[in-house]
Design a protein around this motif. Structure first.
Motif, PDB file in Angstrom:
ATOM      1  N   THR A  85       7.843  -0.634  13.836  1.00 48.16           N
ATOM      2  CA  THR A  85       8.988   0.269  13.997  1.00 48.16           C
ATOM      3  C   THR A  85       8.560   1.417  14.918  1.00 48.16           C
ATOM      4  O   THR A  85       7.359   1.658  15.111  1.00 48.16           O
ATOM      5  CB  THR A  85       9.409   0.909  12.635  1.00 48.16           C
ATOM      6  OG1 THR A  85       8.235   1.337  11.952  1.00 48.16           O
ATOM      7  CG2 THR A  85      10.205  -0.039  11.774  1.00 48.16           C
ATOM      8  N   VAL A 131      11.508   6.098  13.458  1.00 45.96           N
ATOM      9  CA  VAL A 131      11.837   5.412  12.198  1.00 45.96           C
ATOM     10  C   VAL A 131      10.761   5.714  11.157  1.00 45.96           C
ATOM     11  O   VAL A 131      11.065   6.072  10.012  1.00 45.96           O
ATOM     12  CB  VAL A 131      12.025   3.889  12.432  1.00 45.96           C
ATOM     13  CG1 VAL A 131      12.035   3.122  11.112  1.00 45.96           C
ATOM     14  CG2 VAL A 131      13.308   3.629  13.208  1.00 45.96           C
ATOM     15  N   LYS A 132       9.494   5.630  11.544  1.00 41.52           N
ATOM     16  CA  LYS A 132       8.410   5.900  10.578  1.00 41.52           C
ATOM     17  C   LYS A 132       8.564   7.300   9.987  1.00 41.52           C
ATOM     18  O   LYS A 132       8.312   7.523   8.805  1.00 41.52           O
ATOM     19  CB  LYS A 132       7.034   5.768  11.262  1.00 41.52           C
ATOM     20  CG  LYS A 132       6.651   4.312  11.541  1.00 41.52           C
ATOM     21  CD  LYS A 132       5.217   4.227  12.053  1.00 41.52           C
ATOM     22  CE  LYS A 132       4.827   2.776  12.354  1.00 41.52           C
ATOM     23  NZ  LYS A 132       5.338   2.287  13.628  1.00 41.52           N
ATOM     24  N   ALA A 171      10.954  -4.240  16.099  1.00 38.21           N
ATOM     25  CA  ALA A 171      11.013  -2.774  16.094  1.00 38.21           C
ATOM     26  C   ALA A 171      12.378  -2.296  16.610  1.00 38.21           C
ATOM     27  O   ALA A 171      12.888  -1.264  16.168  1.00 38.21           O
ATOM     28  CB  ALA A 171       9.881  -2.193  16.934  1.00 38.21           C
ATOM     29  N   PRO A 195      11.856  -3.376   8.697  1.00 37.49           N
ATOM     30  CA  PRO A 195      13.157  -3.927   9.058  1.00 37.49           C
ATOM     31  C   PRO A 195      13.211  -5.447   8.913  1.00 37.49           C
ATOM     32  O   PRO A 195      14.251  -6.041   9.171  1.00 37.49           O
ATOM     33  CB  PRO A 195      13.263  -3.571  10.560  1.00 37.49           C
ATOM     34  CG  PRO A 195      11.852  -3.592  11.061  1.00 37.49           C
ATOM     35  CD  PRO A 195      10.956  -3.285   9.873  1.00 37.49           C
ATOM     36  N   THR A 238       8.462   1.043   5.297  1.00 37.38           N
ATOM     37  CA  THR A 238       8.681   0.435   6.615  1.00 37.38           C
ATOM     38  C   THR A 238       7.488  -0.430   7.019  1.00 37.38           C
ATOM     39  O   THR A 238       6.330  -0.050   6.839  1.00 37.38           O
ATOM     40  CB  THR A 238       8.925   1.498   7.712  1.00 37.38           C
ATOM     41  OG1 THR A 238       9.088   0.807   8.968  1.00 37.38           O
ATOM     42  CG2 THR A 238       7.775   2.477   7.868  1.00 37.38           C
TER      43      THR A 238
END
Ligand code: 13P
Ligand code: SF4
Length: 313
Positions: free
Chosen positions: A115, A119-120, A89, A149, A111
């Protein structure tokens, strides 16, 4: 306090507060034993969405508790140790993602659930190790995809779907090192064993490249943690080499007496997962700590890709 008394008190406080204890498959045995539900990221997200408890005590790492808080904004979510993070993450920030998206303005962004909420919130779809393939398959073939990622999960999805993805080059420090093991040597060492491999592993791509049939390698199968547990029960094999975090072996052995499980690498231990102990769980319930709260606006944006994932599978 004696352990027995602590367990009694945890159960008592849980009842009193209408709480549910969710635990990931990598948690220490004592936590798995006291949890109401033990599962993989997808199973835990589903439980967080379904529960009618007022309080969720999440025994896992921070992004998992944060996901529960996003899914169930009307519930209080506690994590027994705020330091329980995740190297995967941490491998991408929202700022890095925004810059990547700016270079690919038309792309659909997928994604992995490992994370942060920030980010989401920048993504179109979320996925876990058990549904990454179905999520990518649900996106029209002519669309460009940014996948983040994890480079190994990304490589696995590319191989299974046959689609070219733009993959962020992040990795989990525990699973990346499993790439150092020599699968051919392990096969010699355990000739009768079936191999159960997590797609975050560094060895998953090489395992698949040797494969002639879909994503099965010689006698190996790539699964999420709960998928591995299911396969261990369903398979006729008596021996298994398990390529993931070693915490999963506890449940495998408990559920399959008579079968033998060997870790692909016994040093594959996630120190973040192991930060959650019975003592910290007790303190968490007693002192109502540590609350994982996601600000409303951010939670709403981060919920969209999670909901899309839960709708697909
Ligand atoms: P699963 O969803 O397969 O349990 O994986 C979560 C994780 O963090 C693996 O390291
Ligand atoms: Fe994150 Fe790796 Fe630990 Fe899973 S094993 S929680 S991916 S650091």
């Amino acid at each position: 306090m004696e352990k027995k008394e602590m367990i009694f008190e945890i159960n008592r406080m849980k009842e009193q507060r209408n709480a549910v204890i969710l635990a990931h498959n990598y948690q220490v045995p004592e936590i798995q034993d006291i949890a109401d539900f033990v599962g993989d990221s997808l199973g835990l997200s589903r439980k967080a969405a379904e529960t009618d408890a007022d309080l969720i005590v999440f025994c896992g790492v921070h992004f998992m508790a944060e996901t529960a808080a996003i899914i169930s904004p009307d519930k209080k979510v506690l994590i027994p140790d705020l330091e329980a993070g995740c190297s995967l993450a941490d491998s991408i920030t929202a700022e890095q993602l925004r810059a990547w998206k700016a270079d690919h303005p038309e792309a659909v962004v997928v994604t992995y659930i490992n994370t942060t909420a920030e980010v989401k919130a920048e993504c179109d779809y979320c996925c876990t190790s058990s549904n990454a393939v179905s999520i990518v398959e649900a996106i029209p073939e002519d669309r460009e995809i940014l996948f983040l990622p994890d480079k190994f999960l990304g490589g696995y999805v590319e191989m299974v779907t046959g689609r070219k993805l733009n993959v962020w080059q992040g990795a989990c420090h525990v699973h990346e090192k499993i790439g150092d093991i020599n699968l051919a040597e392990k096969e010699k060492e355990y000739p009768d064993a079936e191999f159960l491999i997590h797609p975050e592993c560094g060895c998953s791509t090489s395992c698949m490249m040797r494969s002639s049939v879909y994503y099965d390698c010689k006698d190996g199968h790539i699964y999420s943690t709960s998928g591995m547990l299911r396969r261990a029960q369903e398979s006729d094999a008596d021996e298994f080499v398990v390529a993931t975090e070693t915490g999963i072996l506890y449940r495998m052995e408990k559920e399959n007496p008579g079968k033998t499980f060997y870790p692909a690498n016994e040093r594959s231990v996630c120190e973040f997962m192991k930060m959650i102990t019975l003592e910290k769980l007790y303190d968490s319930l007693k002192q109502d700590r540590f609350e994982v709260h996601v600000p409303d606006l951010l939670a709403k944006r981060a919920l969209r890709p999670i909901e899309r994932m839960l709708e697909i599978g």
